[in-house]
Each structure stands twice: as structure tokens, then as C-alpha cells.
Write a protein that holds these residues in place. Structure first.
Motif, PDB file in Angstrom:
ATOM      1  N   GLU A 174       0.850  -1.191   0.000  1.00 55.20           N
ATOM      2  CA  GLU A 174       0.000   0.000   0.000  1.00 55.20           C
ATOM      3  C   GLU A 174       0.884   1.237   0.000  1.00 55.20           C
ATOM      4  O   GLU A 174       1.925   1.267   0.643  1.00 55.20           O
ATOM      5  N   LYS A 175       0.459   2.233  -0.765  1.00 58.41           N
ATOM      6  CA  LYS A 175       1.219   3.484  -0.830  1.00 58.41           C
ATOM      7  C   LYS A 175       0.246   4.645  -1.010  1.00 58.41           C
ATOM      8  O   LYS A 175      -0.749   4.524  -1.716  1.00 58.41           O
ATOM      9  N   ASN A 176       0.553   5.743  -0.360  1.00 57.48           N
ATOM     10  CA  ASN A 176      -0.237   6.961  -0.509  1.00 57.48           C
ATOM     11  C   ASN A 176       0.580   7.976  -1.285  1.00 57.48           C
ATOM     12  O   ASN A 176       1.743   8.216  -0.960  1.00 57.48           O
ATOM     13  N   LEU A 177      -0.042   8.538  -2.316  1.00 55.79           N
ATOM     14  CA  LEU A 177       0.580   9.611  -3.095  1.00 55.79           C
ATOM     15  C   LEU A 177      -0.462  10.701  -3.279  1.00 55.79           C
ATOM     16  O   LEU A 177      -1.520  10.444  -3.861  1.00 55.79           O
ATOM     17  N   GLY A 178      -0.185  11.869  -2.777  1.00 56.16           N
ATOM     18  CA  GLY A 178      -1.145  12.956  -2.897  1.00 56.16           C
ATOM     19  C   GLY A 178      -2.439  12.605  -2.182  1.00 56.16           C
ATOM     20  O   GLY A 178      -2.441  12.172  -1.038  1.00 56.16           O
ATOM     21  N   LYS A 179      -3.555  12.734  -2.893  1.00 53.70           N
ATOM     22  CA  LYS A 179      -4.869  12.462  -2.302  1.00 53.70           C
ATOM     23  C   LYS A 179      -5.355  11.046  -2.565  1.00 53.70           C
ATOM     24  O   LYS A 179      -6.478  10.694  -2.258  1.00 53.70           O
ATOM     25  N   LYS A 180      -4.493  10.210  -3.175  1.00 53.44           N
ATOM     26  CA  LYS A 180      -4.893   8.851  -3.537  1.00 53.44           C
ATOM     27  C   LYS A 180      -4.103   7.813  -2.745  1.00 53.44           C
ATOM     28  O   LYS A 180      -2.970   8.048  -2.348  1.00 53.44           O
TER      29      LYS A 180
END
Length: 192
Positions: A174-180
Motif C-alpha cells: 500500500e502506498k499513498n501519493l497525494g490524495k490517492k
């Protein structure tokens, strides 16, 4: 008024570096290169012998990337006719049309009514945001056995969404980038 063009780039495989133009539209959110690189690092570079399903295909970016990396078969499901026609044209120009199936249909309904033979090794899901479709889609994918056992699912969702997953879905990455948020998960079916 002239339509604006956007561009996606195939980042690896036999079409590495190929740029594909598409008509910009406010309802398209092509997966950014950074997220694609992360995803395909998680999956491994070689997707030979994998049957893949690209739901909410849009520009076809994920399915095209998988095809470039040797996937055996890609099924594209998209409800907007012009998007699906563009994907077909791109794949036809690349000479790979025999490796692909195309369905012009709402993805949620397509999954609910799934009746094809066989199951997929890998599913890409990039649904419209603010509709909370992930749980229902995952539940139906499992119920209809659209994935093989230990099949993998990649999905994107807005970070603000409280993600609820069916019990047989295990998050691998799992990875978060910006608002996604970007997730790679695995399906395990209960033994009968």
C-alpha cells in the motif's frame, strides 16, 4: 473548439517509452507514471502467462502496461464508448488485438453478471471517486470467483475513504501519493 490532448507513457516492456495520446476529459484520471512504476515494481516486471482484467479502463494505461510486459490476455471493461474505441485502436495499431477482449459496459454490472469461462490472475480497478465502489466490487469479484486463488488485485481510491475490505482480501502493498491510495492485495478463497 479543438479538443486538448493528454499523454500516457508505457514505462517498460516491449513498448517501453511509447507515448500514447488521448483526449483530455474531466472524468479521466490516468494512473500517474510514479504510481505505475510502484505498481509494476510490486508485481515484478514480467507478467508472462497472466490473464488480466482492466476495470474502468479509461485510457487503458494499466492494461497496456501489462500487455507491454508480456501478459497473455487483457480484458478491458469501460462504459464510455469513445474511451474503449481509443483503446481498441491503440492495441490494433500495435498488432495485439488477438490478445484482448473489450466490453462496453458498466463495470459494476459487468462484474455482477460475470459468466465467462476461467478466472483472472490479476485485476486492475480504478473506479470513479466519491462513489465508494471498492467494497462492492471486491465482494462480487470474490463471490463470482473472477480471480484465481491467490489472484492479485490492484486498486486506487481516494485517501479520505474509510476502506473496508472483505475478509478474504489481504493487503500485500500500500502506498499513498497525494490524495490517492494505491493498494495491491491478494484473494484467498476459503478451503471447502
Amino acid at each position: 473548439m479543438k479538443e486538448k490532448k493528454g499523454e500516457i507513457r508505457i514505462i517498460s516492456g516491449k513498448w517501453k517509452g511509447k507515448k500514447i495520446l488521448f483526449n483530455l476529459s474531466s472524468d479521466l484520471r490516468p494512473t500517474p507514471d510514479r504510481a505505475k512504476e510502484t505498481l509494476f515494481n510490486w508485481l515484478g516486471q514480467d507478467l508472462k502467462n497472466l490473464d488480466c482484467l482492466d476495470l474502468f479502463s479509461g485510457t487503458g494505461a494499466l492494461g497496456l502496461e501489462a500487455l507491454s510486459r508480456g501478459a497473455k490476455k487483457i480484458t478491458f471493461v469501460e462504459k464510455k464508448k469513445n474511451y474503449l474505441q481509443e483503446i481498441k485502436k491503440i492495441i490494433s495499431d500495435m498488432g495485439e488485438i488477438k490478445k484482448c477482449d473489450f466490453f462496453l459496459e458498466d463495470c459494476v454490472k459487468w462484474v455482477e453478471n460475470f459468466q465467462l469461462e476461467g478466472a483472472y490472475d490479476l485485476v486492475f480497478i480504478d473506479p470513479p471517486f466519491k462513489k465508494n465502489l471498492i467494497y462492492k466490487l471486491l465482494e462480487n469479484l470474490i463471490q463470482k470467483k473472477i480471480l484465481v486463488d491467490k489472484g492479485r488485485i490492484y486498486f486506487e481510491y481516494e485517501k479520505v475513504l474509510e476502506l473496508k475490505l472483505p475478509g478474504t482480501v489481504k493487503i500485500l502493498k500500500e502506498k499513498n501519493l497525494g490524495k490517492k491510495s494505491y493498494v495491491l492485495a491478494e484473494i484467498t478463497y476459503p478451503s471447502s
